[in-house]
Design a protein around this motif. Structure first.
Motif, PDB file in Angstrom:
ATOM      1  N   GLU A 115      -9.034  -0.880   1.727  1.00 32.90           N
ATOM      2  CA  GLU A 115      -9.776   0.106   0.939  1.00 32.90           C
ATOM      3  C   GLU A 115      -9.712  -0.265  -0.549  1.00 32.90           C
ATOM      4  N   GLU A 146       0.850  -1.180   0.000  1.00 32.96           N
ATOM      5  CA  GLU A 146       0.000   0.000   0.000  1.00 32.96           C
ATOM      6  C   GLU A 146       0.897   1.244   0.000  1.00 32.96           C
ATOM      7  N   PRO A 147       0.384   2.393  -0.408  1.00 34.13           N
ATOM      8  CA  PRO A 147      -0.943   2.605  -1.015  1.00 34.13           C
ATOM      9  C   PRO A 147      -1.031   2.022  -2.427  1.00 34.13           C
ATOM     10  N   ASP A 175       4.657   8.750  -6.082  1.00 34.40           N
ATOM     11  CA  ASP A 175       4.689   9.967  -5.286  1.00 34.40           C
ATOM     12  C   ASP A 175       5.618  10.964  -5.955  1.00 34.40           C
ATOM     13  N   CYS A 233      -5.923   4.540  -2.841  1.00 42.16           N
ATOM     14  CA  CYS A 233      -6.339   3.826  -1.627  1.00 42.16           C
ATOM     15  C   CYS A 233      -5.149   3.711  -0.682  1.00 42.16           C
ATOM     16  N   LYS A 234      -5.331   4.229   0.543  1.00 41.39           N
ATOM     17  CA  LYS A 234      -4.239   4.203   1.524  1.00 41.39           C
ATOM     18  C   LYS A 234      -3.934   2.787   1.969  1.00 41.39           C
ATOM     19  N   THR A 235      -4.977   1.960   2.057  1.00 41.75           N
ATOM     20  CA  THR A 235      -4.787   0.610   2.588  1.00 41.75           C
ATOM     21  C   THR A 235      -5.245  -0.445   1.581  1.00 41.75           C
TER      22      THR A 235
END
Ligand code: AMP
Ligand code: GLY
Length: 435
Positions: free
Chosen positions: A165, A142-143, A192, A160-162
């Motif tokens: 999710e 993750e993410p 990122d 999605c952070k996790t």
């Protein structure tokens, strides 16, 4: 020349504005139509009451009004084959065929093209079934980003952070939450970096890049809240050096266009690469769009020198000669656009709210107000039609000056529930402050 602009948003208002500006300094007469257009295009063009997705009606209108060139704004008619149909009718079009527009309408196809062409993009896998998608999510860090492969009007990509999710989003999409668009999805590595929108004009063979722009996808200031169609944009962008643009051209545009052409339907029109510039300076493709960006167009066209729209006509007419030895068009001034959206955007935008729009003279010469979601009621009163309502472009010698003009005008346009960001171009303003 008789030109039809298909679409009715801020992008199409900006296209009409630029076509008029360029016609004013040319010896050719311009007769301009917009379908459906909006209250902003009425002073520039004849609005035809035809939705951008009504292909048969658009085709008939091109015949009736004897249109020489059709410029297609939005993705839906491109994906549905409007450019193909008009070309079959012997009409000039600016916009790719449905096959070439799959670079936008199928993210799975775009990934396949990038893989074959060796173009840098986030690692990903494509799924039509839930179990293998969940397995993949479980096995990756993750993410994660879950993306509908099809057209989803800006709602198709969820960061999605996790893993939980990501699994929930995959379950919902494959279960039909986005209709057919999400019945095929991609699970993608999170990148990122700093985003950049780079658009290139192309006849399928040669390509000329426009100045880089930066969009502001998140609803809230400081890049917070949900993703939207775009809450503002600016150009030029400090990190987009000539060197970086040359690299984007040679590592992204040229190989992708070669690969699409090799598949039998060369890409003609404007290709938009949504890029993540990684901390080491490497560009990586997030997505392609088969059209001008919205709201990027509302800064690019006012920032570019007069005469820009001649490229669109020449590409559409099959007579383009790209500027000699010039692989980039340069901005002659800075532009910043602030989007004014309706309360509740993007989930549930309010409609029908009365608008108080100051006159052009009141707003000043360094401001252009592009209409997006507006309409006139039977009494002639301007009202909100939901979603993004205006795109308020400020111009200046540099980005901070353009931003100040945009924000001052955005402040003065009034309607209940006005939702906007006062920090568009914050990265560039920070860079200018540090310099
Ligand atoms: P897309 O529709 O693919 O451009 O995605 C919409 C937005 O989601 C992008 O403009 C990014 O802000 C974000 N996004 C998409 N893919 C990624 C990724 N792989 N890593 C980080 N952010 C992403
Ligand atoms: N501004 C993003 C887009 O046009 O898709």
């Amino acid at each position: 020349m008789r030109v039809l602009v298909v679409g009715g948003g801020g992008r199409e208002h900006a296209l009409c504005w630029a076509l008029r500006r360029d016609a004013a300094s040319s010896s050719d007469d311009l007769t301009l139509f917009a379908a459906p257009g909006n209250p902003g295009t009425t002073t520039l063009a004849t609005n035809l009451h035809i939705p951008a997705t009504a292909l048969d009606e658009l085709r008939a209108a091109v015949r009736t009004h004897d249109i020489d060139l059709t410029i297609i704004g939005p993705e839906a008619p491109l994906a549905a084959g409007l450019a193909d149909q008009l070309r079959d009718d012997g009409r000039a079009v600016f916009g790719p065929t449905a096959a070439a527009a799959r670079l936008e309408s199928s993210k799975a196809y775009a990934k396949e093209v990038m893989r074959r062409a060796g173009v840098p993009t986030a690692a990903s896998a494509t799924f039509v079934e839930l179990t293998p998608a969940l397995d993949y999510i479980r096995e990756h860090a993750e993410p994660l980003v879950v993306k509908a492969s099809g057209l989803a009007a800006g709602k198709g990509a969820v960061v999605c952070k996790t893993r939980e999710e990501a699994a929930d989003v995959a379950r919902a999409m494959l279960g039909g939450s986005l209709g057919e668009a999400g019945k095929e999805l991609l699970v993608e590595e999170f990148l990122d970096g700093e985003e950049l929108s780079v658009l290139g004009l192309t006849d399928g063979d040669r390509v000329v890049l426009l100045p880089a722009a930066q969009d502001h996808k998140r609803l809230g200031e400081g890049d917070t809240g949900p993703n939207t169609g775009g809450m503002g944009a600016y150009c030029p962008v400090g990190i987009a050096s000539d060197q970086l643009l040359a690299r984007i051209r040679s590592d992204v545009f040229e190989p992708v266009l070669r690969e699409v052409a090799a598949q039998g339907s060369p890409y003609e029109g404007v290709l938009y690469a949504g890029l993540m510039i990684m901390p080491d300076g490497t560009p990586s493709v997030l997505e392609f769009n088969a059209r001008f960006g919205d709201p990027e167009t509302q800064v690019l066209l006012p920032a570019l020198p007069r005469g820009f729209t001649e490229h669109l006509a020449d590409i559409g007419m099959g007579r383009w000669s790209p500027p000699a030895r010039q692989s980039l068009l340069e901005a002659e001034r800075a532009a910043v656009t602030t989007v004014l959206a309706a309360r509740g955007y993007p989930e549930n935008p309010e409609k029908g709210v009365a608008i108080n729009l100051p006159t052009r003279a009141e707003l000043g010469e360094d401001v252009i107000v592009f209409h997006a979601g507006t309409y006139r009621d039977p009494d002639g009163r301007l009202r909100t039609a939901g979603g993004r309502v205006f795109s308020v472009t400020g111009l200046g010698a540099d980005v901070p000056a353009a931003a100040a003009a945009s924000r001052a005008a955005a402040e003065r346009i009034q309607f209940d529930g006005k939702t906007w960001r006062r920090d568009v171009a914050w990265r560039e303003i920070q860079r200018a402050g540090a310099a």
